[in-house]
Scaffold this active site. Structure first.
Site, PDB file in Angstrom:
ATOM      1  CG  ASP A   1      40.955  78.942  14.850  1.00  0.00           C
ATOM      2  OD1 ASP A   1      41.955  79.320  14.208  1.00  0.00           O
ATOM      3  OD2 ASP A   1      40.149  79.730  15.381  1.00  0.00           O
TER       4      ASP A   1
ATOM      5  CG  HIS B   1      43.825  82.450  14.370  1.00  0.00           C
ATOM      6  ND1 HIS B   1      42.613  81.789  14.410  1.00  0.00           N
ATOM      7  CD2 HIS B   1      43.533  83.758  14.339  1.00  0.00           C
ATOM      8  CE1 HIS B   1      41.631  82.670  14.387  1.00  0.00           C
ATOM      9  NE2 HIS B   1      42.167  83.875  14.350  1.00  0.00           N
TER      10      HIS B   1
ATOM     11  CB  SER C   1      40.116  85.877  15.812  1.00  0.00           C
ATOM     12  OG  SER C   1      39.865  85.545  14.474  1.00  0.00           O
TER      13      SER C   1
END
Length: 465
Positions: free
Chosen positions: A174, A222, A398
């Protein structure tokens, strides 16, 4: 085991969650769960592609990835003017530099010169719908995690967990990670920066942007949000509990960096990270990222390598709300995860597939009407990036994928406790799809349906035959 009590989050200078469990979950054992290889040989992996990739898709400017066939790299480069060898990738691919804007032309020339396959160095984007900063802050916070976990019967599964004998590892590929975040640090293994951003291999912080460019809100947070849903520490009177309930470790792998004016990942970096995760013994590789580009030979080969080593790739289905899974979710052998609303129907942004695929759902929000869920943010500012804080509200496929990854890891641990060995990637995928809410039937909108964590821990047909 008593279920975790999850009171509402309160907004302020710090965000804390007071959990009052009757019996806290046991600490994880020290041994790791060695993944069970799929049994593939290199000969049994997907055949090598032949021809040209899709040059209309987003890619790294001025770079090509080449499968040379039977020609030496030097001889191949010598046959085409303006091609510079940059290095080789595992699996036989070469990474070469050409003039930006001439990628397609040079690829065609390399193919004529004897190369077997030439493709761009494709770009992969994190798949999330940005959070809205105007969410109300109240004790009746609709973004608390409990309803989302209850949607996949996760609390019921926690009550069924036996004594752990090993700790499975979920590799999270990520954007960036803060290893010192107090709600994640105990669950993290030493991570790796696989990008060419100039930072040290152990530096998991956001990549410094090029001059004139800046991050958008939440862009680098994120990865921390995804990792938090896998393994945020439970029962520590702080933040949120990860779905892994202190029984799962996260291997953080940074794969996003700046390419031109975008914070993004590439074929070469993503493939290297998949191979690294497999070599480190990860049971699951979480891929909350994707692209609409089909047939990335470099990534597909790396996925086959991971499967052959016993690592199950789990990938987000995509946030376009259209028919057709994004890649890598669409590749064979990958468990694709879409998002559901809290009522179990498909989220409005979640990609679906009218063609049967290994697709399941986890509750991860909706755009209209808005549904969001809490997870972690980096909780540490940088000279070039301001974090969302210690916690943030998220929505998108996600944040469905890490719930599935954590459940897959819990299944690995339970299988190991019962049989003294872990399940293969095929076994994990079969268990999670066939026990989902659609009862083993495939629906074009919802795939095999919402994950049913309670069935994963009890099923004697597909999970514990």
């Amino acid at each position: 085991m008593k279920r975790l009590a999850l009171p509402a989050l309160l907004l302020g200078a710090a965000l804390l969650l007071t959990a009052c469990p009757q019996t806290p979950p046991p600490p994880p054992p020290s041994a790791s769960c060695a993944p069970t290889p799929q049994g593939l040989t290199l000969q049994a992996l997907p055949p090598e592609p032949q021809g040209l990739g899709d040059f209309s898709a987003p890619h790294v400017p001025g770079e090509l990835l080449v499968l040379p066939g039977g020609i030496t790299p030097q001889a191949l480069a010598g046959r085409v003017e303006g091609v510079e060898l940059l290095g080789s990738l595992p699996g036989g691919f070469l990474r070469v530099r050409v003039s930006p804007g001439e990628e397609a032309a040079k690829a065609a020339a390399l193919l004529r010169a004897g190369a077997r396959w030439v493709q761009p160095n494709y770009l992969y984007r994190p798949l999330f719908t940005p959070n809205d900063p105007l969410y109300p802050a109240s004790p009746l916070d609709a973004s608390r995690l409990q309803p989302y976990y209850q949607a996949i019967r996760l609390e019921a599964a926690w009550d069924l967990l036996g004594s752990p004998r090993c700790t499975p590892v979920v590799a999270v590929l990520d954007t960036a990670f803060n290893p010192n975040h107090p709600d994640l640090q105990p669950s993290l293994l030493p991570g790796r920066n696989l990008t060419p951003d100039g930072l040290a291999p152990e530096d998991l912080s956001p990549s410094p942007p090029p001059q004139g460019y800046a991050y958008t809100d939440g862009e680098a947070d994120h990865g921390q949000g995804v990792a938090g849903l896998v393994a945020a520490v439970a029962d520590n009177n702080r933040g949120i509990p990860g779905a892994g309930l202190n029984r799962v470790k996260v291997l953080p792998l940074k794969v996003f960096y700046w390419v031109g004016g975008e914070y993004i990942s590439s074929s070469a970096v993503l493939a290297a990270a998949l191979r690294y995760a497999a070599d480190q013994g990860a049971a699951v590789a979480n891929l909350s990222l994707g692209t609409s580009t089909p047939l990335d030979g470099v990534v597909q080969q790396a996925l086959g390598y991971a499967l052959s080593k016993g690592t199950l790739p789990v990938a987000s289905s995509g946030n376009a709300g259209t028919d057709g899974l994004f890649y890598p979710a669409a590749y064979p052998g990958v468990l694709a995860v879409g998002s559901a609303r809290l009522d179990g129907t498909r989220s409005d942004f979640s990609n679906y597939s009218t063609q049967p695929a290994d697709l399941v759902l986890a509750a991860a929000g909706n755009k209209n009407p808005l549904q969001t869920l809490w997870s972690l943010a980096l909780g540490q500012n940088y000279p070039y990036y301001q974090t969302l804080g210690a916690y943030a509200k998220w929505v998108g496929t996600s944040f469905a994928a890490p719930q599935a990854s954590a459940l897959a890891a819990l299944y690995v641990a339970e299988h190991y406790a019962r049989y003294g060995r872990g399940p293969s990637p095929d076994q994990i995928r079969l268990c999670l799809t066939q026990t989902a809410s659609n009862g083993g039937s495939y629906d074009p909108q919802t795939g095999y349906g919402l994950l049913r964590a309670d069935r994963v821990m009890t099923d004697t047909t597909y999970c514990f035959p």
